[in-house]
Motif scaffolding. Structure first.
Motif, PDB file in Angstrom:
ATOM      1  N   TYR A 199       1.839   2.797   9.015  1.00 58.64           N
ATOM      2  CA  TYR A 199       1.964   1.341   9.048  1.00 58.64           C
ATOM      3  C   TYR A 199       0.720   0.744   9.681  1.00 58.64           C
ATOM      4  O   TYR A 199       0.180  -0.263   9.217  1.00 58.64           O
ATOM      5  CB  TYR A 199       3.218   0.970   9.851  1.00 58.64           C
ATOM      6  N   ALA A 200       0.224   1.425  10.746  1.00 56.10           N
ATOM      7  CA  ALA A 200      -0.953   0.908  11.440  1.00 56.10           C
ATOM      8  C   ALA A 200      -2.231   1.141  10.643  1.00 56.10           C
ATOM      9  O   ALA A 200      -3.156   0.336  10.686  1.00 56.10           O
ATOM     10  CB  ALA A 200      -1.070   1.567  12.809  1.00 56.10           C
ATOM     11  N   LEU A 201      -2.277   2.251   9.906  1.00 60.39           N
ATOM     12  CA  LEU A 201      -3.541   2.626   9.257  1.00 60.39           C
ATOM     13  C   LEU A 201      -3.725   2.048   7.862  1.00 60.39           C
ATOM     14  O   LEU A 201      -4.840   1.948   7.376  1.00 60.39           O
ATOM     15  CB  LEU A 201      -3.657   4.156   9.170  1.00 60.39           C
ATOM     16  N   MET A 202      -2.624   1.679   7.198  1.00 61.57           N
ATOM     17  CA  MET A 202      -2.735   1.327   5.787  1.00 61.57           C
ATOM     18  C   MET A 202      -3.617   0.109   5.544  1.00 61.57           C
ATOM     19  O   MET A 202      -4.136  -0.068   4.463  1.00 61.57           O
ATOM     20  CB  MET A 202      -1.352   1.089   5.172  1.00 61.57           C
ATOM     21  N   ARG A 203      -3.825  -0.723   6.586  1.00 60.66           N
ATOM     22  CA  ARG A 203      -4.638  -1.910   6.319  1.00 60.66           C
ATOM     23  C   ARG A 203      -6.078  -1.535   5.982  1.00 60.66           C
ATOM     24  O   ARG A 203      -6.785  -2.294   5.356  1.00 60.66           O
ATOM     25  CB  ARG A 203      -4.567  -2.873   7.496  1.00 60.66           C
ATOM     26  N   PHE A 204      -6.495  -0.299   6.396  1.00 61.33           N
ATOM     27  CA  PHE A 204      -7.847   0.118   6.033  1.00 61.33           C
ATOM     28  C   PHE A 204      -7.960   0.364   4.531  1.00 61.33           C
ATOM     29  O   PHE A 204      -9.041   0.471   3.983  1.00 61.33           O
ATOM     30  CB  PHE A 204      -8.240   1.383   6.798  1.00 61.33           C
ATOM     31  N   LEU A 205      -6.825   0.488   3.882  1.00 60.37           N
ATOM     32  CA  LEU A 205      -6.842   0.741   2.443  1.00 60.37           C
ATOM     33  C   LEU A 205      -6.825  -0.564   1.649  1.00 60.37           C
ATOM     34  O   LEU A 205      -6.903  -0.543   0.434  1.00 60.37           O
ATOM     35  CB  LEU A 205      -5.605   1.558   2.050  1.00 60.37           C
ATOM     36  N   ALA A 206      -6.720  -1.691   2.357  1.00 56.73           N
ATOM     37  CA  ALA A 206      -6.473  -2.961   1.677  1.00 56.73           C
ATOM     38  C   ALA A 206      -7.397  -3.189   0.494  1.00 56.73           C
ATOM     39  O   ALA A 206      -6.966  -3.669  -0.552  1.00 56.73           O
ATOM     40  CB  ALA A 206      -6.592  -4.110   2.675  1.00 56.73           C
ATOM     41  N   SER A 207      -8.688  -2.790   0.642  1.00 59.12           N
ATOM     42  CA  SER A 207      -9.614  -3.108  -0.444  1.00 59.12           C
ATOM     43  C   SER A 207      -9.377  -2.229  -1.674  1.00 59.12           C
ATOM     44  O   SER A 207      -9.908  -2.499  -2.738  1.00 59.12           O
ATOM     45  CB  SER A 207     -11.050  -2.969   0.040  1.00 59.12           C
TER      46      SER A 207
END
Lengths: 914, 113
Positions: A859-867
């Motif tokens: 949940y914390a790390l997935m934002r790095f995948l946003a692009s």
């Protein structure tokens, strides 16, 4: 200095080992005898003296050992002993060895593959000399920052302006230009006609890039002097595919774009410097300082920084020059801009690579993948650490005995580290083999996915291989695994008390509660890590699925797009206007008739865009009585367009053949346009006013169209953007220059036949593009996510497999330790079912703990995948749910075998066992 | 009180360097020389002498050579090297400073605090 003498002394002692031993013997003997002599002189009896001398000296062997230690000669001895030991250990435990080596090899291999892609795309993407200093000047339009098309645009300059930059800059070692715009030319060698993507290059470009030609020579500066004999150079792919690698064509004369030119060289396959798909390169003939030629296309620019100059310094220097140029030619530049010099790699794979619609941030993606593969490596390491730990517990007694016999802790740790080194070296070699296969597969699929034929030149000059930096990285990773994997069991050895192991039952089970917990912790961490990988890959997969299942509003399957370019003999009249002229219409009609007659073609439609990526926003439109106007895309087509693309008509009718033939001012609009102006009312029969409508001829003027029908929305800015308002008009009132062929066979199998038919009608026609519509979607929109999926999905798969192995080995080991306990339970009346449940519950606790932690981390790390994710929420419940279910199932599956083994324990055997 | 003192940790190296600085000696000679200088007040474990010699030679502070002993036996003689001489000097200085300081501390009287 002492360092040197130590090494010298170590080498001497190690190489002349036996000399050292005899000298040591002699020296100690001398000491004892001399001492004895002294004792005799003091009145001690001779035989008594010898005995006393020896006794007072103490342990001779121990002294010798300490002397050897002082000289560090044991190093080699110990090492060979440890190696022999490790080999024996591996040999006697083939199952353990196989699992450990395979696990590590998968980890190291995956790391090496991903690093190969990472390194070769980001640091080795160009075959040029001093490629690390290659840069691409770009412009940032200050008014557009933050907008969809507000990215850096590569700078283009007229050749005369390029001369200015070349003369005035302080920061570039070289600046060259190449013109790809409008660059398809017809070439004829007297026997046959070809059409090539051509770029015109400044004559110093090839010497600047400094890649030697495969055959003949590249362009040289003298080729650009006025009066020099006209030449051109060809890329290796065209030479191979079109000319069957015939070395005889070098030196041959061709008519290129209506002018005789000699082919002087073939470039190697690792050369695609000037233009992404260019097949031939033609030197520009001009002397420096020649003023601007009217109508000349501006050139794209490649430069090399002087060594030591930073990108910022170069940007500042270029900015000054461009401001002076912009003052002279204000139309060529945005009103407010900043010049930015980008590294050529960033221009290729950075966030701005690919332009506004086809954005793909491959650089970011590569970093994400590298992070993912590191997680995988951690999983592999923890697996092996766990195996080694379990192994070490079994060997506790052996180790305790060795300790009791005087082995130092250091010595034991050395030995364990040597053992894990041997594992790691074996795994590293196997990992290289995996990586070799992996890079081969990716290298084979990369061009297919990235397709150099359309804009993206990623990988054109890259060879994904196991070059030295990649191999060194793999070795570094292996060394890291030794530390990580070897450390846990080594620390285990450091435990202070040996007593229980010497006196205990020989089964470490009861004593290893603490380490049982540690192993469980490792497995929980492993599960959590794999959750992160699986959710990442899962999101990418979901995103890719959503992307490829977007409702485009049309069906791109089995459609071939053929785009015409203006041929030179027609004075470069834009194709739009040419095909709207009566003579052009005749040509077009005849071409269409011939194509319709081709076997495998079921429909042919005339139109003026690449469906899915056009029309772009066009003129302002409005309707009578409306208070507002908006920009809409105009798409010119004929009556077959609806059937060819399978558009869905919702109201009224489509354009009729009569509308098209008699150039009626009628229009079919899409739903978005209809609802923007008419709401829910029926727009059929209404009027559509187009401001400054530009027909094929004449000046733009406001024009009215009668609305005859409404179709479902059609994507026109790529599948990822919402549908724009579009009006479909008869091509006869606006012009068309492209054909869509609906085929019953694979569309790309027809390209050659299409070209033949077109040239049968008009030999000067240039087909700018002849490509299946699906390929556009693939190359412009699907390629990057597919590429990431291609790498991340196997990584996730491997991680799942490793986790299953990890859970299995820990459960199996803990069951083997509990055999005695289970025996007692069963003897006291426990049912098989309850034993089974007990083991499964134990496994489930580990799995659930891992899942819970993993979900938080994901949940914390997935934002790095946003692009990299589109169309799916980063916390997509389906993906997370699916991953949890998958891990749960796989994990319990892994527990099942050990649990059944536990349930089938025979109490008699278990109790007697010891 | 015992006539022999136990050797302080790490001081053996210094004593050996001092012993061979007065002239080349074989291992047994080193032992005798130290006992002689200390007037038999120091007890040195004979077994621990040789590892120390080997260590010092490994560091390059002493060098060895085979020669004849007084009673015509072959013996290995150790001598101080240039690096060893420097080492001995720094060790001696360090030791003196240390000893002075400790003596100072131990000699402190109440009224001086």
């Amino acid at each position: 200095m002492t360092g040197w003498s130590q090494i010298r002394s170590w080498i001497r002692a190690t190489l002349r080992r036996s000399d050292m031993e005899t000298e040591m013997d002699a020296e100690l003997r001398f000491h004892i005898e001399d001492y004895a002599d002294d004792l005799v002189q003091n009145g001690v009896a001779r035989e008594d003296a010898m005995r006393r001398a020896r006794l007072e000296f103490g342990g001779v062997e121990r002294a010798k050992e300490e002397c050897r230690e002082a000289r560090r000669v044991n190093l080699v001895d110990n090492l060979t002993q440890d190696l022999r030991y490790a080999a024996r250990m591996m040999h006697t435990n083939p199952g353990f060895t196989a699992v450990a080596v395979l696990t590590l090899a998968l980890g190291i291999g995956s790391c090496t593959v991903v690093f190969s892609v990472f390194y070769n795309l980001l640091f080795n993407a160009f075959s040029a000399r001093d490629a690390s200093r290659l840069v691409v000047p770009a412009l940032q339009d200050a008014d557009n920052v933050g907008k969809a098309d507000g990215n850096l645009e590569p700078l283009t300059l007229h050749l005369a302006d390029l001369d200015v930059v070349r003369e005035q800059n302080q920061v570039f070692e070289g600046v060259v230009g190449y013109i790809t715009a409008g660059g398809i030319v017809l070439a004829n060698d007297g026997a046959q006609q070809y059409q090539f993507y051509a770029a015109r290059v400044t004559s110093d470009a090839f010497e600047f890039y400094a890649v030697p030609a495969l055959l003949g020579r590249g362009v040289v500066t003298d080729d650009g002097k006025p009066g020099a004999s006209p030449v051109f150079v060809m890329n290796s792919k065209t030479w191979k595919d079109t000319f069957k690698s015939d070395p005889g064509i070098v030196g041959k004369s061709f008519t290129v774009d209506g002018e005789p030119r000699t082919l002087v060289g073939i470039m190697p396959s690792k050369f695609q410097a000037f233009g992404p798909q260019e097949q031939i390169w033609i030197p520009v003939t001009r002397t420096s300082g020649t003023p601007r030629v009217a109508g000349e296309f501006p050139a794209e620019i490649l430069a090399r920084l002087k060594s030591g100059v930073s990108l910022n310094a170069a940007s500042a220097d270029l900015d000054l020059i461009l401001r002076r140029l912009a003052a002279l030619h204000p139309d060529d530049f945005p009103k407010h801009f900043t010049a930015r010099v980008e590294s050529a790699t960033d221009a290729l794979v950075g966030p701005s690579g690919g332009g506004p619609i086809f954005q793909s941030d491959i650089k970011h993606l590569l970093y994400d993948l590298l992070a993912a593969v590191m997680l995988l490596l951690l999983i592999a390491c923890s697996n092996v650490a766990n195996l080694l730990l379990a192994h070490a517990s079994v060997r506790e007694k052996e180790i305790a005995v060795r300790c009791a016999l005087g082995a130092t802790r250091r010595r034991l740790i050395e030995q364990l580290l040597v053992e894990s080194s041997v594992l790691a070296v074996t795994a590293c070699l196997l990992g290289y083999a995996f990586a070799w296969i992996g890079t081969k597969i990716i290298a084979a699929m990369l061009p297919q996915i990235m397709g150099a034929s359309l804009g993206s030149r990623i990988g054109a000059e890259t060879s994904l291989g196991l070059n030295l930096p990649v191999l060194l990285f793999g070795a570094g990773v292996a060394a890291l695994t030794v530390l990580i994997c070897g450390l846990a069991p080594a620390l285990h050895v450091l435990r202070p008390d040996l007593q229980p192991h010497l006196t205990g039952p020989g089964n470490a089970g009861d004593g290893s509660f603490r380490h049982g917990k540690f192993r469980a912790g490792v497995v929980i961490a492993e599960i959590a890590l794999s959750i992160v990988l699986l959710t990442g890959a899962g999101l990418m997969m979901r995103s890719f699925f959503v992307l490829t299942h977007v409702d485009l509003g049309f069906n791109p399957e089995n459609v071939l797009l053929v785009v015409f370019l203006p041929p030179p003999s027609h004075g470069r009249t834009p194709a739009v206007q040419r095909f709207a002229s009566p003579q052009g219409q005749l040509v077009l009609r005849e071409v269409v008739e011939r194509l319709e007659a081709l076997p495998g073609v079921s429909e042919v439609a005339i139109e003026d865009t690449i469906p899915g990526y056009g029309p772009t926003r066009g003129p302002e439109i409005t309707v009578p009585g409306a208070t507002h106007s908006e920009e809409a895309g105009l798409l010119a087509c004929d009556e077959n367009f609806l059937r060819t693309l399978e558009l869905r008509l919702t109201r009224g009718r489509w354009l009729s053949p009569e509308d098209v033939q008699t150039s009626q001012y009628v229009a079919v609009i899409n739903k978005r346009l209809a609802s923007d102006f008419f709401g829910d009312a029926n727009p059929v029969g209404g009027q559509l006013k187009v401001k400054s409508f530009k027909g094929p001829t004449g000046p733009p003027q406001d024009t009215s169209f009668q609305i005859v029908g409404v179709v479902e929305d059609v994507k026109s800015v790529g599948p990822q953007q919402p549908a724009m308002p579009i009006a479909f008009l008869p091509y006869t009132v606006r012009g068309g220059f492209a054909l869509l062929l609906k085929t019953t066979v694979k569309p790309d199998s027809l390209t050659h036949a299409v070209q033949e038919q077109v040239w049968a009608v008009d030999r000067d026609e240039i087909i700018g593009l002849s490509s299946p519509l699906k390929d556009f979607l693939q190359k412009n929109t699907y390629a990057t996510p597919e590429f990431s999926l291609m790498i991340s999905a196997p990584l996730a798969g491997i991680s799942l497999a490793l986790v299953v192995v990890g859970i299995f080995s820990v459960m199996a080991y803990s069951v083997s330790l509990q055999t005695h306990e289970i025996g007692i339970r069963m003897a006291l009346g426990a049912q098989r079912k309850s034993i089974l449940e007990m083991i499964l519950a134990k496994g489930a606790r580990l799995i659930v703990a891992g899942i819970v932690i993993g979900l938080f981390v994901s949940y914390a790390l997935m934002r790095f995948l946003a692009s990299q994710i589109w169309g799916v929420s980063l916390t997509d419940p389906w993906t997370f749910g699916g991953v949890v279910a998958l891990i749960m199932l796989a994990g319990l599956g892994a527990c099942l075998l050990p649990a059944r083994r536990a349930a089938s324990v025979d109490p008699m055997v278990a109790l007697r066992y010891e | 009180m015992d006539k022999q003192l136990d050797l302080l940790q790490g001081t053996l190296d210094m004593l050996i360097l001092k012993a061979v600085s007065l002239g080349p000696l074989h291992g047994y000679g080193v032992l005798l020389r130290i006992q002689q200088i200390s007037r038999d007040r120091l007890e040195i474990q004979q077994g621990s002498l040789y590892p120390a010699l080997y260590r010092l030679e490994h560091q390059g502070w002493i060098a060895s050579e085979w020669g004849e002993s007084e009673n015509n036996r072959k013996a290995k003689y150790y001598r101080l090297t240039a690096a060893g001489k420097k080492r001995l000097q720094t060790e001696t200085d360090k030791w003196n400073r240390m000893a002075e300081m400790i003596a100072g501390i131990l000699g402190t009287k109440r009224e001086e605090v």
